[in-house]
Design a protein around this motif. Sequence first.
Motif, PDB file in Angstrom:
ATOM      1  N   GLY A 124      10.560 -18.095   3.056  1.00  0.00           N
ATOM      2  CA  GLY A 124      10.056 -18.847   4.212  1.00  0.00           C
ATOM      3  C   GLY A 124       9.479 -18.007   5.323  1.00  0.00           C
ATOM      4  O   GLY A 124       8.962 -18.547   6.303  1.00  0.00           O
ATOM      5  N   ASN A 125       9.526 -16.695   5.207  1.00  0.00           N
ATOM      6  CA  ASN A 125       9.032 -15.805   6.262  1.00  0.00           C
ATOM      7  C   ASN A 125       7.911 -14.906   5.741  1.00  0.00           C
ATOM      8  O   ASN A 125       7.820 -14.645   4.545  1.00  0.00           O
ATOM      9  N   ILE A 126       7.078 -14.438   6.662  1.00  0.00           N
ATOM     10  CA  ILE A 126       6.039 -13.484   6.282  1.00  0.00           C
ATOM     11  C   ILE A 126       6.703 -12.126   6.081  1.00  0.00           C
ATOM     12  O   ILE A 126       7.271 -11.549   6.998  1.00  0.00           O
ATOM     13  N   TYR A 127       6.636 -11.643   4.856  1.00  0.00           N
ATOM     14  CA  TYR A 127       7.268 -10.383   4.457  1.00  0.00           C
ATOM     15  C   TYR A 127       6.354  -9.201   4.769  1.00  0.00           C
ATOM     16  O   TYR A 127       6.818  -8.125   5.154  1.00  0.00           O
ATOM     17  N   LYS A 128       5.048  -9.399   4.603  1.00  0.00           N
ATOM     18  CA  LYS A 128       4.112  -8.305   4.824  1.00  0.00           C
ATOM     19  C   LYS A 128       2.719  -8.876   5.054  1.00  0.00           C
ATOM     20  O   LYS A 128       2.349  -9.907   4.484  1.00  0.00           O
ATOM     21  N   THR A 129       1.936  -8.206   5.909  1.00  0.00           N
ATOM     22  CA  THR A 129       0.542  -8.570   6.158  1.00  0.00           C
ATOM     23  C   THR A 129      -0.335  -7.360   5.902  1.00  0.00           C
ATOM     24  O   THR A 129      -0.058  -6.273   6.407  1.00  0.00           O
ATOM     25  N   ILE A 130      -1.389  -7.551   5.107  1.00  0.00           N
ATOM     26  CA  ILE A 130      -2.307  -6.450   4.787  1.00  0.00           C
ATOM     27  C   ILE A 130      -3.734  -6.907   5.062  1.00  0.00           C
ATOM     28  O   ILE A 130      -4.174  -7.938   4.524  1.00  0.00           O
ATOM     29  N   GLU A 131      -4.446  -6.184   5.885  1.00  0.00           N
ATOM     30  CA  GLU A 131      -5.846  -6.501   6.155  1.00  0.00           C
ATOM     31  C   GLU A 131      -6.733  -5.532   5.376  1.00  0.00           C
ATOM     32  O   GLU A 131      -6.560  -4.308   5.462  1.00  0.00           O
ATOM     33  N   GLY A 132      -7.674  -6.079   4.618  1.00  0.00           N
ATOM     34  CA  GLY A 132      -8.540  -5.245   3.795  1.00  0.00           C
ATOM     35  C   GLY A 132      -7.868  -4.859   2.485  1.00  0.00           C
ATOM     36  O   GLY A 132      -6.741  -5.269   2.196  1.00  0.00           O
ATOM     37  N   ILE A 133      -8.562  -4.030   1.700  1.00  0.00           N
ATOM     38  CA  ILE A 133      -8.009  -3.625   0.398  1.00  0.00           C
ATOM     39  C   ILE A 133      -7.778  -2.112   0.298  1.00  0.00           C
ATOM     40  O   ILE A 133      -7.499  -1.599  -0.782  1.00  0.00           O
ATOM     41  N   SER A 134      -7.897  -1.412   1.421  1.00  0.00           N
ATOM     42  CA  SER A 134      -7.676   0.043   1.386  1.00  0.00           C
ATOM     43  C   SER A 134      -6.262   0.367   0.910  1.00  0.00           C
ATOM     44  O   SER A 134      -6.028   1.393   0.262  1.00  0.00           O
ATOM     45  N   GLU A 135      -5.317  -0.495   1.212  1.00  0.00           N
ATOM     46  CA  GLU A 135      -3.924  -0.313   0.783  1.00  0.00           C
ATOM     47  C   GLU A 135      -3.827  -0.275  -0.740  1.00  0.00           C
ATOM     48  O   GLU A 135      -2.922   0.349  -1.302  1.00  0.00           O
ATOM     49  N   PHE A 136      -4.778  -0.963  -1.407  1.00  0.00           N
ATOM     50  CA  PHE A 136      -4.762  -1.063  -2.865  1.00  0.00           C
ATOM     51  C   PHE A 136      -5.741  -0.104  -3.546  1.00  0.00           C
ATOM     52  O   PHE A 136      -5.921  -0.162  -4.759  1.00  0.00           O
ATOM     53  N   GLY A 137      -6.386   0.744  -2.755  1.00  0.00           N
ATOM     54  CA  GLY A 137      -7.328   1.695  -3.330  1.00  0.00           C
ATOM     55  C   GLY A 137      -8.773   1.448  -2.958  1.00  0.00           C
ATOM     56  O   GLY A 137      -9.677   2.074  -3.523  1.00  0.00           O
ATOM     57  N   GLY A 138      -8.998   0.513  -2.023  1.00  0.00           N
ATOM     58  CA  GLY A 138     -10.365   0.224  -1.596  1.00  0.00           C
ATOM     59  C   GLY A 138     -11.193  -0.366  -2.726  1.00  0.00           C
ATOM     60  O   GLY A 138     -10.680  -1.067  -3.601  1.00  0.00           O
ATOM     61  N   LYS A 139     -12.491  -0.050  -2.734  1.00  0.00           N
ATOM     62  CA  LYS A 139     -13.383  -0.612  -3.749  1.00  0.00           C
ATOM     63  C   LYS A 139     -13.137  -0.024  -5.128  1.00  0.00           C
ATOM     64  O   LYS A 139     -13.703  -0.491  -6.119  1.00  0.00           O
ATOM     65  N   ARG A 140     -12.278   0.983  -5.199  1.00  0.00           N
ATOM     66  CA  ARG A 140     -11.904   1.547  -6.494  1.00  0.00           C
ATOM     67  C   ARG A 140     -10.578   0.972  -6.999  1.00  0.00           C
ATOM     68  O   ARG A 140     -10.049   1.436  -8.007  1.00  0.00           O
ATOM     69  N   MET A 141     -10.071  -0.004  -6.310  1.00  0.00           N
ATOM     70  CA  MET A 141      -8.783  -0.573  -6.700  1.00  0.00           C
ATOM     71  C   MET A 141      -8.827  -1.097  -8.123  1.00  0.00           C
ATOM     72  O   MET A 141      -9.874  -1.477  -8.652  1.00  0.00           O
ATOM     73  N   THR A 142      -7.667  -1.118  -8.751  1.00  0.00           N
ATOM     74  CA  THR A 142      -7.515  -1.647 -10.099  1.00  0.00           C
ATOM     75  C   THR A 142      -6.273  -2.533 -10.132  1.00  0.00           C
ATOM     76  O   THR A 142      -5.496  -2.581  -9.156  1.00  0.00           O
ATOM     77  N   ALA A 143      -6.082  -3.204 -11.246  1.00  0.00           N
ATOM     78  CA  ALA A 143      -4.856  -3.984 -11.402  1.00  0.00           C
ATOM     79  C   ALA A 143      -3.638  -3.062 -11.347  1.00  0.00           C
ATOM     80  O   ALA A 143      -2.574  -3.443 -10.856  1.00  0.00           O
ATOM     81  N   ALA A 144      -3.819  -1.825 -11.814  1.00  0.00           N
ATOM     82  CA  ALA A 144      -2.707  -0.859 -11.810  1.00  0.00           C
ATOM     83  C   ALA A 144      -2.326  -0.451 -10.389  1.00  0.00           C
ATOM     84  O   ALA A 144      -1.140  -0.324 -10.066  1.00  0.00           O
ATOM     85  N   THR A 145      -3.321  -0.241  -9.518  1.00  0.00           N
ATOM     86  CA  THR A 145      -2.986   0.150  -8.137  1.00  0.00           C
ATOM     87  C   THR A 145      -2.326  -1.011  -7.396  1.00  0.00           C
ATOM     88  O   THR A 145      -1.430  -0.800  -6.581  1.00  0.00           O
ATOM     89  N   LEU A 146      -2.766  -2.228  -7.705  1.00  0.00           N
ATOM     90  CA  LEU A 146      -2.127  -3.400  -7.103  1.00  0.00           C
ATOM     91  C   LEU A 146      -0.680  -3.495  -7.570  1.00  0.00           C
ATOM     92  O   LEU A 146       0.236  -3.722  -6.765  1.00  0.00           O
ATOM     93  N   THR A 147      -0.465  -3.303  -8.859  1.00  0.00           N
ATOM     94  CA  THR A 147       0.894  -3.342  -9.409  1.00  0.00           C
ATOM     95  C   THR A 147       1.773  -2.272  -8.781  1.00  0.00           C
ATOM     96  O   THR A 147       2.935  -2.520  -8.446  1.00  0.00           O
ATOM     97  N   TRP A 148       1.210  -1.085  -8.609  1.00  0.00           N
ATOM     98  CA  TRP A 148       1.970   0.022  -8.013  1.00  0.00           C
ATOM     99  C   TRP A 148       2.498  -0.349  -6.627  1.00  0.00           C
ATOM    100  O   TRP A 148       3.656  -0.061  -6.298  1.00  0.00           O
ATOM    101  N   LYS A 149       1.651  -0.977  -5.822  1.00  0.00           N
ATOM    102  CA  LYS A 149       2.068  -1.360  -4.470  1.00  0.00           C
ATOM    103  C   LYS A 149       3.147  -2.442  -4.516  1.00  0.00           C
ATOM    104  O   LYS A 149       4.087  -2.425  -3.712  1.00  0.00           O
ATOM    105  N   LEU A 150       3.029  -3.373  -5.450  1.00  0.00           N
ATOM    106  CA  LEU A 150       4.043  -4.430  -5.546  1.00  0.00           C
ATOM    107  C   LEU A 150       5.393  -3.859  -5.972  1.00  0.00           C
ATOM    108  O   LEU A 150       6.438  -4.332  -5.528  1.00  0.00           O
TER     109      LEU A 150
END
Length: 230
Positions: free
Chosen positions: A167-193
Amino acid sequence: MSEKTEWEDALVKHGIIKKTVKGPTQDEIHLKQLEAEQARDKFDDLTLDDLDEQEDDLDEKILNQYRSKRMAEMKAAMSKNKFGEVYQLSEQDYKAQVSEASKQGDGVYVFLHLFAFGKLECRLLNQHMATVANKFKYVKFCKIVGSECIRNFPDSKCPTVLIYYKGNIYKTIEGISEFGGKRMTAATLTWKLIEWKMIDSHMDKNPFDVINSIKVTRIGRGQAEDDDDL
């Protein structure tokens, strides 16, 4: 045979006393407990099929306990692994499908992408969300047009990710730099999760090391750098 034993046998024979059955000693009881604990350690990670193959090595009572445990674990997993896709939401869906949904059971992580049409970063995130959602079906992945979610929300703020839990906001992320920017992949997204404790998984290699080893050529294509170039 000692005189004491002969005397006891005579009393038992004439019905004066009942025969005493010798019980296990404390050492024997302790040894049996240790053997049971070792059996639990040995068979704790076995599947139902594996347990069936070990019938001769396990006491029937212990075997049934393991079977019941595995069945309960399977039912629990099935009840959690119920998403598996990216859900497109409208403003009317928001409360029920996001904040309320995150309160279900022991808590559900809801990964919500506020996107804008026509933005490359939003398309990339949606694409890789679909891949990860299909693999980790106990996390709910959703997307909604930013201005529909929040009135007058600017496209320039998209993509923005809101992660809800209980019921609460756990995290807020603006943009995709956290996930690797325009080079992000499903793997980098998984890594962050994994890093954020949202999914229970393991990756041997950091995928960010891979994308950071890529150089962009003049025509915009990426290629991995050779070791000689490092």
